[in-house]
Motif scaffolding. Structure first.
Motif, PDB file in Angstrom:
ATOM      1  N   ASP A  94       0.811  -1.213   0.000  1.00 17.51           N
ATOM      2  CA  ASP A  94       0.000   0.000   0.000  1.00 17.51           C
ATOM      3  C   ASP A  94       0.848   1.270   0.000  1.00 17.51           C
ATOM      4  O   ASP A  94       0.306   2.374   0.121  1.00 17.51           O
ATOM      5  N   LEU A  95       2.152   1.127  -0.117  1.00 25.11           N
ATOM      6  CA  LEU A  95       3.036   2.266  -0.334  1.00 25.11           C
ATOM      7  C   LEU A  95       3.626   2.163  -1.735  1.00 25.11           C
ATOM      8  O   LEU A  95       3.985   1.080  -2.183  1.00 25.11           O
ATOM      9  N   ARG A 109       1.128   7.023  -0.511  1.00 26.20           N
ATOM     10  CA  ARG A 109       0.300   5.973   0.073  1.00 26.20           C
ATOM     11  C   ARG A 109      -0.926   5.710  -0.806  1.00 26.20           C
ATOM     12  O   ARG A 109      -1.517   6.627  -1.369  1.00 26.20           O
ATOM     13  N   MET A 110      -1.316   4.448  -0.892  1.00 30.09           N
ATOM     14  CA  MET A 110      -2.567   4.065  -1.551  1.00 30.09           C
ATOM     15  C   MET A 110      -3.680   4.074  -0.507  1.00 30.09           C
ATOM     16  O   MET A 110      -3.502   3.555   0.600  1.00 30.09           O
ATOM     17  N   VAL A 111      -4.826   4.661  -0.863  1.00 30.73           N
ATOM     18  CA  VAL A 111      -5.945   4.810   0.064  1.00 30.73           C
ATOM     19  C   VAL A 111      -7.178   4.132  -0.522  1.00 30.73           C
ATOM     20  O   VAL A 111      -7.543   4.396  -1.673  1.00 30.73           O
ATOM     21  N   GLU A 126     -15.650  -4.149  -1.808  1.00 31.60           N
ATOM     22  CA  GLU A 126     -16.409  -2.913  -1.982  1.00 31.60           C
ATOM     23  C   GLU A 126     -15.558  -1.672  -2.186  1.00 31.60           C
ATOM     24  O   GLU A 126     -16.074  -0.621  -2.564  1.00 31.60           O
ATOM     25  N   MET A 127     -14.258  -1.760  -1.960  1.00 31.51           N
ATOM     26  CA  MET A 127     -13.384  -0.608  -2.121  1.00 31.51           C
ATOM     27  C   MET A 127     -12.142  -0.999  -2.912  1.00 31.51           C
ATOM     28  O   MET A 127     -11.731  -2.167  -2.927  1.00 31.51           O
ATOM     29  N   LEU A 128     -11.539  -0.002  -3.557  1.00 27.13           N
ATOM     30  CA  LEU A 128     -10.309  -0.203  -4.309  1.00 27.13           C
ATOM     31  C   LEU A 128      -9.229   0.736  -3.774  1.00 27.13           C
ATOM     32  O   LEU A 128      -9.505   1.918  -3.514  1.00 27.13           O
ATOM     33  N   PRO A 129      -7.996   0.261  -3.601  1.00 27.76           N
ATOM     34  CA  PRO A 129      -6.910   1.164  -3.207  1.00 27.76           C
ATOM     35  C   PRO A 129      -6.515   2.063  -4.372  1.00 27.76           C
ATOM     36  O   PRO A 129      -6.285   1.595  -5.483  1.00 27.76           O
ATOM     37  N   ALA A 296      -7.962  -4.587  -0.743  1.00 26.27           N
ATOM     38  CA  ALA A 296      -6.691  -5.309  -0.703  1.00 26.27           C
ATOM     39  C   ALA A 296      -5.746  -4.741  -1.749  1.00 26.27           C
ATOM     40  O   ALA A 296      -6.166  -4.376  -2.850  1.00 26.27           O
ATOM     41  N   ALA A 297      -4.468  -4.637  -1.386  1.00 27.59           N
ATOM     42  CA  ALA A 297      -3.404  -4.274  -2.323  1.00 27.59           C
ATOM     43  C   ALA A 297      -2.411  -5.424  -2.335  1.00 27.59           C
ATOM     44  O   ALA A 297      -1.744  -5.684  -1.320  1.00 27.59           O
TER      45      ALA A 297
END
Length: 374
Positions: A94-95, A109-111, A126-129, A296-297
């Motif tokens: 996630d970095l 950073r990935m959020v 339900e979410m994407l980084p 998830a990343a």
């Protein structure tokens, strides 16, 4: 926990998963797989206790002999690199480190964000980084983050560029030339020349391996990697043990958290961690805690196999999630303090003991760190 300093005496032949031979190049895999380091320590412990021959003569008794020699809970918990007085570990997924050259690196950073209305993807979560940057830049490759950088990251702060290094600062690849042998005549095969990569660590670079178990050897030599290259082992300095032992420990009261792989993941459901896969509705349940996997990343998967010395057969090839893969969870019920069990034992309590993957528990896969996420 026993923390060892492993210093290579020679170059290391840490071969990857691809076959090599005549006219084929064999690449190196650094850092070594957990199974490589764990196997080297097991072999040394069995030799110290005069049990190595017993395993060779009765491979069906190998599991029992290892448990008697090193304890029921023996496994590798984490594997770091120590260089220039600093502990290093591959940067989390996630970095993203942008730029080329040590002096031009920028950390971002990935959020996780919710999918926009009408946007369809193959991701079931339900979410994407998302990486939010003003301009496109090439990401750096083989990036490592210092212990201080990792601590900042797990606490929610953005690491500094000074806390980042690249693989070429820690080791170099040393190409070697060889020729295949004919097993029948025990002579060389004409024209079967091949090359393979050896890993030459820098003069001040060594491995730091944290183990659970008993009777773990703490001094002397062991055979590490291909060709039985020597490495010296010693007990790590107490200050290093203090840093490694409690790293990534969960705390009570988190409403959301990140789970990051401290060792590569060997999961029955592909990229989804056990206990939070599609069959479970992406809901992680442990000791009264219910947490939903929302994003998830994950880096590109790798493949491991190897050779089973006890059984004298190849190990099956399996997909592996690289260390540093990041999973975001939101807490629906219970307290995040329940994650302490997974921090100590890895994700194995969430898996069925009958599953073929469970046989490899001792090798050190599936261990995790935790950090808060809002």
């Amino acid at each position: 926990m026993t923390v060892l300093t492993i210093t290579p005496v020679d170059v290391l032949m840490l071969r990857g998963n691809r076959l090599f031979g005549g006219a084929v190049h064999g690449g190196a895999h650094m850092p070594p797989w957990p199974s490589v380091v764990t196997g080297a320590v097991i072999s040394r412990a069995l030799a110290d206790q005069n049990r190595l021959g017993h395993v060779t003569m009765a491979p069906d008794q190998a599991d029992r002999l290892v448990r008697e020699a090193l304890g029921e809970d023996f496994c590798l918990r984490s594997l770091w690199i120590l260089s220039r007085g600093t502990l290093w570990f591959p940067a989390p997924a996630d970095l993203v480190v942008l730029g080329e050259g040590k002096d031009a690196l920028t950390v971002r950073r990935m959020v996780p964000r919710k999918l926009a209305s009408g946007l369809a993807t193959s991701c079931p979560l339900e979410m994407l980084p998302v990486l939010d940057v003003k301009e496109r830049r090439k990401p750096a490759e083989s990036v490592w983050l210092s212990m201080e950088g990792w601590q900042s990251h797990l606490q929610g702060a953005l690491p500094q560029a000074s806390q980042v290094t690249t693989a070429d600062q820690l080791w170099a690849v040393d190409p070697r030339l060889g020729i295949a042998l004919d097993a029948g005549s025990r002579t060389v095969k004409t024209g079967a020349i091949y090359t393979t990569d050896a890993v030459a660590v820098k003069a001040d670079t060594r491995l730091i391996a944290a183990f659970c178990g008993t009777n773990i050897p703490t001094e002397g030599l062991l055979r590490l990697g291909g060709d039985g290259r020597a490495a010296e082992i010693r007990q790590a300095d107490p200050s290093i043990r203090e840093q490694v032992e409690g790293f990534g420990r969960p705390k009570a009261g988190w409403k959301g958290f990140r789970m990051i792989l401290a060792t590569p993941g060997l999961f029955p459901s592909g990229w989804l961690p056990p206990g939070a896969d599609q069959q479970a509705g992406y809901m992680l349940q442990v000791d009264g805690l219910k947490a939903r996997l929302v994003a998830a990343a994950i880096p590109r998967h790798q493949v491991i196999s190897g050779w089973d010395l006890a059984e004298q057969v190849p190990k099956p090839a399996q997909k592996v999630i690289p260390a540093g893969a990041c999973y975001w969870f939101t807490v629906d019920e219970g307290d995040s303090a329940a994650l302490q069990r997974l921090h100590e034992e890895g994700l194995w309590p969430l898996m069925e003991k009958q599953h073929p993957v469970y046989r490899r528990k001792r090798e050190g896969w599936n261990h995790v760190w935790f950090g808060p996420w809002t």
